[in-house]
Scaffold this motif. Structure first.
Motif, PDB file in Angstrom:
ATOM      1  N   GLU A 115      26.237  23.607  51.782  1.00  0.00           N
ATOM      2  CA  GLU A 115      26.317  23.592  50.446  1.00  0.00           C
ATOM      3  C   GLU A 115      26.317  22.112  50.228  1.00  0.00           C
ATOM      4  OE1 GLU A 115      26.929  26.018  48.379  1.00  0.00           O
ATOM      5  OE2 GLU A 115      26.947  27.691  50.256  1.00  0.00           O
ATOM      6  N   ASN A 116      25.362  21.904  49.602  1.00  0.00           N
ATOM      7  CA  ASN A 116      24.836  20.473  49.021  1.00  0.00           C
ATOM      8  C   ASN A 116      25.954  20.153  48.143  1.00  0.00           C
ATOM      9  OD1 ASN A 116      22.521  19.652  50.538  1.00  0.00           O
ATOM     10  ND2 ASN A 116      21.378  21.116  49.271  1.00  0.00           N
ATOM     11  N   SER A 117      26.588  20.881  47.192  1.00  0.00           N
ATOM     12  CA  SER A 117      27.471  20.304  46.176  1.00  0.00           C
ATOM     13  C   SER A 117      28.778  19.924  46.973  1.00  0.00           C
ATOM     14  CB  SER A 117      27.505  21.317  45.190  1.00  0.00           C
ATOM     15  OG  SER A 117      28.292  22.544  45.954  1.00  0.00           O
ATOM     16  N   SER A 118      28.910  20.463  48.140  1.00  0.00           N
ATOM     17  CA  SER A 118      30.374  19.944  48.811  1.00  0.00           C
ATOM     18  C   SER A 118      29.899  18.432  49.640  1.00  0.00           C
ATOM     19  CB  SER A 118      30.677  21.054  49.827  1.00  0.00           C
ATOM     20  OG  SER A 118      29.857  21.148  51.014  1.00  0.00           O
ATOM     21  N   ARG A 119      28.761  18.361  49.923  1.00  0.00           N
ATOM     22  CA  ARG A 119      28.478  16.961  50.744  1.00  0.00           C
ATOM     23  C   ARG A 119      28.889  15.906  50.308  1.00  0.00           C
ATOM     24  NH1 ARG A 119      22.657  15.534  53.220  1.00  0.00           N
ATOM     25  NH2 ARG A 119      23.151  13.663  54.089  1.00  0.00           N
ATOM     26  N   LYS A 120      29.761  15.004  51.255  1.00  0.00           N
ATOM     27  CA  LYS A 120      30.375  13.897  50.788  1.00  0.00           C
ATOM     28  C   LYS A 120      30.294  12.894  52.132  1.00  0.00           C
ATOM     29  CE  LYS A 120      34.700  12.198  48.708  1.00  0.00           C
ATOM     30  NZ  LYS A 120      33.869  11.493  47.649  1.00  0.00           N
ATOM     31  N   ASP A 121      30.061  11.673  51.819  1.00  0.00           N
ATOM     32  CA  ASP A 121      30.283  10.626  52.857  1.00  0.00           C
ATOM     33  C   ASP A 121      31.666  10.048  52.928  1.00  0.00           C
ATOM     34  OD1 ASP A 121      27.537  10.626  53.162  1.00  0.00           O
ATOM     35  OD2 ASP A 121      27.064   9.044  51.815  1.00  0.00           O
ATOM     36  N   PHE A 122      32.185  10.137  54.064  1.00  0.00           N
ATOM     37  CA  PHE A 122      33.844   9.913  54.041  1.00  0.00           C
ATOM     38  C   PHE A 122      34.229   8.919  55.101  1.00  0.00           C
ATOM     39  CE2 PHE A 122      32.820  12.898  57.590  1.00  0.00           C
ATOM     40  CZ  PHE A 122      33.738  12.365  58.586  1.00  0.00           C
ATOM     41  N   ALA A 123      33.321   8.245  56.044  1.00  0.00           N
ATOM     42  CA  ALA A 123      33.824   7.222  56.678  1.00  0.00           C
ATOM     43  C   ALA A 123      32.605   6.231  57.305  1.00  0.00           C
ATOM     44  CB  ALA A 123      34.579   7.604  58.151  1.00  0.00           C
ATOM     45  N   GLN A 124      32.815   4.944  57.796  1.00  0.00           N
ATOM     46  CA  GLN A 124      31.864   4.521  58.314  1.00  0.00           C
ATOM     47  C   GLN A 124      32.397   4.050  59.606  1.00  0.00           C
ATOM     48  OE1 GLN A 124      29.966   1.297  55.984  1.00  0.00           O
ATOM     49  NE2 GLN A 124      29.039   2.693  54.404  1.00  0.00           N
ATOM     50  N   ASN A 125      31.518   3.492  60.607  1.00  0.00           N
ATOM     51  CA  ASN A 125      31.821   3.013  61.898  1.00  0.00           C
ATOM     52  C   ASN A 125      30.967   1.543  62.120  1.00  0.00           C
ATOM     53  OD1 ASN A 125      33.320   2.916  64.297  1.00  0.00           O
ATOM     54  ND2 ASN A 125      33.014   5.225  64.531  1.00  0.00           N
ATOM     55  N   SER A 126      31.117   1.088  63.255  1.00  0.00           N
ATOM     56  CA  SER A 126      30.200   0.142  63.685  1.00  0.00           C
ATOM     57  C   SER A 126      29.885   0.054  65.213  1.00  0.00           C
ATOM     58  CB  SER A 126      30.885  -1.237  63.475  1.00  0.00           C
ATOM     59  OG  SER A 126      32.191  -1.398  64.121  1.00  0.00           O
ATOM     60  N   LEU A 127      28.722  -0.247  65.703  1.00  0.00           N
ATOM     61  CA  LEU A 127      28.094  -0.274  66.929  1.00  0.00           C
ATOM     62  C   LEU A 127      28.657  -1.464  67.772  1.00  0.00           C
ATOM     63  CD1 LEU A 127      26.329   1.802  68.751  1.00  0.00           C
ATOM     64  CD2 LEU A 127      24.545   0.221  68.142  1.00  0.00           C
ATOM     65  N   VAL A 128      29.002  -1.015  69.107  1.00  0.00           N
ATOM     66  CA  VAL A 128      29.343  -2.356  70.195  1.00  0.00           C
ATOM     67  C   VAL A 128      28.829  -2.110  71.397  1.00  0.00           C
ATOM     68  CG1 VAL A 128      31.666  -2.941  68.890  1.00  0.00           C
ATOM     69  CG2 VAL A 128      31.593  -1.094  70.573  1.00  0.00           C
TER      70      VAL A 128
END
Length: 242
Positions: A83-96
């Motif tokens: 459901e595209n209307s529900s899509r949301k970005d909620f967090a970020q991370n980093s690569l180590v």
């Protein structure tokens, strides 16, 4: 006394498929969300984002999908499976970049991985585990992939990479910072933060075939809300808004 059909059925089961790197944070969220929503029983399904996407494409009964990159969510969107209307970005991370704590190799950064004594480097499978895709991009951008490709040991997901390094089965591995923090004490060393051109951004959405869309949206709102964001920060994630 007659028992109502609702009482006989018990709580609604909500199946949440989430990237392996979300295991600890979402397991914590599961218990807190259920405590606040006793009518909903959350069932977590953790794996590499690509494998989870393919399960949804195959018709698995999944209500919510949380991916460790935008690509797999974009594919499902194009197939009208979320459901595209529900899509949301909620967090970020980093690569180590990590190595076993017992390593005697002088690895201080990406360039050192080309040393002849470095034999095995674990990355997630770039086709199914976003952590592997990010690592592949980083090594390619650094001009090192061609030299290192034959030394790479592909893992199903970020948790498997971590285990390989914890056990000393490889000389180095690429994981998210949040996963490095979950390592058994004294088993790994974080060598360097690895720059990536594409942010490690996590989207979440309701799956189109869900029979519990209202409850699925409630879980999304919890993840993106104040309590969910606090839990993510506790496990080392960066809020998407920052």
């Amino acid at each position: 006394m007659a028992i109502s059909p609702a009482a006989e059925q018990g709580p609604d089961t909500l199946t949440v498929s989430a990237a392996a790197s979300l295991t600890e944070a979402f397991t914590d969220m599961e218990s807190r969300f259920e405590a606040e929503n006793p009518g909903i029983d959350v069932k977590m399904n953790f794996a590499g984002s690509g494998n989870l996407r393919m399960q949804i494409e195959g018709g698995a009964p999944i209500d919510v999908f949380a991916s460790a990159d935008q690509n797999h969510m974009d594919i499902l969107s194009g197939e009208e499976l979320i459901e595209n209307s529900s899509r949301k970005d909620f967090a970020q991370n980093s690569l180590v970049l990590i190595v076993p704590a017992t390593s005697t190799l002088n690895i201080t950064g990406l360039e050192d991985l080309t040393a002849p004594e470095v034999d095995k480097i674990s990355i997630g499978n770039p086709d199914t585990a976003p952590v592997g895709k990010y690592a592949h991009f980083a090594l390619t951008e650094a001009g090192l992939w061609n030299q290192l490709e034959n030394r790479t040991i592909l893992a199903e997901d970020v948790k498997q990479v971590l285990v390989y390094v914890e056990r000393g089965e490889v000389d180095a591995g690429f994981v998210y910072m949040t996963d490095a923090k979950t390592a058994e004490p004294g088993t790994i060393k974080i060598i360097a933060s690895v720059p990536v051109s594409t942010p490690v951004s996590y989207p979440i959405a309701v799956v189109s075939s869900s029979e519990h869309k209202e409850e699925a949206q409630e879980f999304l709102d919890f993840v993106a809300g104040e309590e969910g964001q606090e839990i993510l920060e506790e496990y080392g994630f960066t809020p998407e808004s920052e």
